[in-house]
Design an enzyme around this catalytic site. Structure first.
Site, short mmCIF file in Angstrom:
data_model
loop_
_atom_site.label_atom_id
_atom_site.label_comp_id
_atom_site.label_asym_id
_atom_site.label_seq_id
_atom_site.Cartn_x
_atom_site.Cartn_y
_atom_site.Cartn_z
CG ASN A 72 -2.02 0.90 1.28
OD1 ASN A 72 -2.32 1.44 2.32
ND2 ASN A 72 -2.67 1.13 0.16
CE LYS A 263 2.83 4.72 12.94
NZ LYS A 263 1.90 4.62 11.84
N1 NAD Z 1 0.17 1.65 4.37
C1 NAD Z 1 0.40 2.79 4.99
O1 NAD Z 1 -0.49 3.64 5.07
C2 NAD Z 1 1.76 3.07 5.54
C3 NAD Z 1 2.10 4.40 5.78
C4 NAD Z 1 3.35 4.68 6.27
C5 NAD Z 1 4.24 3.63 6.52
N2 NAD Z 1 3.89 2.36 6.27
C6 NAD Z 1 4.90 1.32 6.52
O2 NAD Z 1 5.44 0.91 5.28
C7 NAD Z 1 5.84 -0.45 5.36
C8 NAD Z 1 5.27 -1.21 4.19
O3 NAD Z 1 3.87 -1.17 4.28
P1 NAD Z 1 2.93 -1.29 3.03
O4 NAD Z 1 1.66 -0.63 3.43
O5 NAD Z 1 3.59 -0.81 1.78
O6 NAD Z 1 2.80 -2.89 2.89
P2 NAD Z 1 1.45 -3.75 2.93
O7 NAD Z 1 1.24 -4.25 4.31
O8 NAD Z 1 0.37 -3.01 2.23
O9 NAD Z 1 1.75 -4.95 1.93
C9 NAD Z 1 2.44 -6.08 2.18
C10 NAD Z 1 3.58 -6.16 1.20
O10 NAD Z 1 4.41 -7.25 1.58
C11 NAD Z 1 4.69 -8.03 0.45
N3 NAD Z 1 4.95 -9.39 0.87
C12 NAD Z 1 4.07 -10.35 1.22
N4 NAD Z 1 4.71 -11.49 1.54
C13 NAD Z 1 6.04 -11.22 1.39
C14 NAD Z 1 7.23 -11.95 1.59
N5 NAD Z 1 7.20 -13.21 2.00
N6 NAD Z 1 8.40 -11.35 1.37
C15 NAD Z 1 8.46 -10.06 0.97
N7 NAD Z 1 7.38 -9.29 0.76
C16 NAD Z 1 6.18 -9.88 0.98
C17 NAD Z 1 3.48 -7.90 -0.42
O11 NAD Z 1 3.80 -8.21 -1.74
C18 NAD Z 1 3.15 -6.43 -0.24
O12 NAD Z 1 3.93 -5.67 -1.13
C19 NAD Z 1 5.38 -0.95 6.72
O13 NAD Z 1 6.45 -0.91 7.61
C20 NAD Z 1 4.34 0.06 7.14
O14 NAD Z 1 4.26 0.20 8.53
C21 NAD Z 1 2.67 2.06 5.77
#
Ligand code: NAD
EC number: 1.1.1.8
Length: 409
Positions: A72, A263
């Protein structure tokens, strides 16, 4: 000599931003190279370009950027970085994005992204720029990058680093957008430190009140880059900032990062209160007490430099805490945990469509540290979240932990 710049590359692989002496003149060529508003570099006739000087003046190669992750947030940030790189000659216009390959409706996710320019699984309904190239092979995606943006759930960072170790350019600049901490044999570790140690690269972080869908919809927000090196901070800001995604750069990178992890614990507590039917006053108290514990924890944990209150007033601090306690996935799942009686793992699978939850895991990692330091009593909110998620304690205990918080004694 318009359009001619300096390619002096320092240990980090970035052009030196300091003035460069060439014969009788002192030049700060990087700013003038690509910024059309800045005065163009001119070389007085007294200087002839000897080979070394010619090297120094050669056109600096555009920085290649790779986004390591495509969830995401990874997709939302690729949207920003792709758009910025497409119009800023400091950056190579192709931005690679490593995609953990999955099949969605019978098609490969990478194929969908590269054809339809939408990550239908993790950021549906928002177009990615066409210069964002989804690559399923992690080594291929990261091999020639000058800037690596790490944005995957923290559970996967170890394996990702092992895969690319020794296979990336030397002098790469890394930035972590990952919210969470790692539990090492010596206690808690920042994810940026894990990456830095495993890959030997310079790391910065970006954290803030940035719910990915809202950022992708270009709704105004702020964010914080934590970066020790001013030049790197400026370059990363240029790569990330837009009119609706305003970046502040601060030096306390470890404080910025620990805020982003902690947080999520507080947000689980906020979700418990929502599930129990408490109102906005209670949530405000959870946010305040949670912030107090975040500051206290940072003061114990971030010993490498100062921990100033001002950093907690940046987007990475109080702003991120507020948005996560109202809108984030940790809050949502914690509310459902109270209302349904299902386990956190079950709800994560049911409600998050493959996305990962950070709050409970971070509470467990923080609990270990506090136990080791004999400080559990000083962090009742963090501890209650841990005990409710992992030790079967009743959710109502969360309210008694607020009532008996040391802040009130
Ligand atoms: N979503 C938000 O609003 C947001 C905002 C700021 C920071 N973050 C942080 O960004 C980071 C990434 O979050 P996100 O929202 O992009 O991810 P997400 O939780 O939406 O998605 C999961 C991701 O992990 C991948 N994945 C699944 N299994 C896997 C595996 N075995 N090996 C490697 N990758 C695998 C998936 O392909 C997908 O890209 C997190 O630390 C989150 O806390 C998220």
């Amino acid at each position: 000599m318009a359009g001619v710049g300096c390619a002096a590359v320092g240990g980090t692989g970035f052009p030196s931003h300091g003035p460069i002496r060439a014969g009788c003149c002192s030049l700060a060529p990087w700013r003038s190279l690509h910024n059309s508003a800045a005065p163009r570099l001119s070389v007085p006739p007294c200087i002839s370009l000897y080979p070394t000087a010619r090297y120094l003046f050669a056109m600096a190669a555009p920085q290649k950027v790779c986004v390591v992750g495509s969830g995401n947030w990874g997709s939302a940030i690729a949207k920003i970085v792709g758009a910025n790189a497409a119009q800023n000659p400091k950056f190579d216009s192709t931005v690679k994005m490593w995609v953990f390959e999955e099949t969605v409706d019978g098609r490969k996710l990478t194929e969908i992204i590269n054809t339809d320019h939408v990550n239908v699984k993790y950021l549906p309904g928002r177009k990615l720029p066409e210069n964002v190239l989804a690559v399923p092979d992690l080594v291929e995606a990261s091999r020639d990058a000058d800037i690596l943006i790490f944005v995957i759930p923290h559970q996967f960072i170890g394996r990702v680093c092992e895969t690319i170790k020794g296979k990336i350019k030397s002098g790469v600049l890394g930035i972590s957008l990952i919210k969470g901490v790692d539990e090492g044999p010596d206690g808690l570790k920042l994810i940026s430190d894990v990456i830095q140690e495993k890959l030997g690269i310079t790391m910065s972080v970006l954290m803030g009140a940035n719910i990915a869908n809202e950022v992708a919809d270009e709704k105004f927000c702020e964010t914080t880059i934590g970066c020790k090196n001013k030049n790197h901070g400026a370059l990363l800001k240029e790569l990330m900032q837009t009119n609706n995604f305003r970046v502040t750069v601060v030096e306390e990178h470890d404080v910025v990062e620990i805020c982003g992890a902690l947080k999520n614990i507080v947000a689980v507590g906020a979700g418990f209160c929502d599930g129990l039917g408490f109102g906005d006053n209670t949530k405000a108290a959870v946010i305040r007490l949670g912030l107090m514990e975040m500051i206290a924890f940072a003061r114990i944990f971030c010993t490498a430099g100062p921990v100033s209150s001002a950093t907690f007033l940046e987007s990475c601090g109080v702003a991120d805490l507020i948005t996560t306690c109202y809108g984030g996935r940790n809050r949502k799942v914690a509310e459902a945990f109270v209302k349904t009686g299902k386990s956190i793992e079950e709800l994560e699978k049911e409600m998050l469509n493959g996305q990962k939850l950070q709050g409970p895991a971070t509470a467990a990692e923080v609990h270990l540290i506090l136990k080791h330091k004999n400080l559990i009593d000083k962090f009742p909110l963090f501890n209650a979240v841990y005990q409710i998620c992992y030790q079967g304690h009743p959710v109502a205990e969360f309210i008694s932990c607020l009532q008996n918080h040391p802040e009130h004694m």
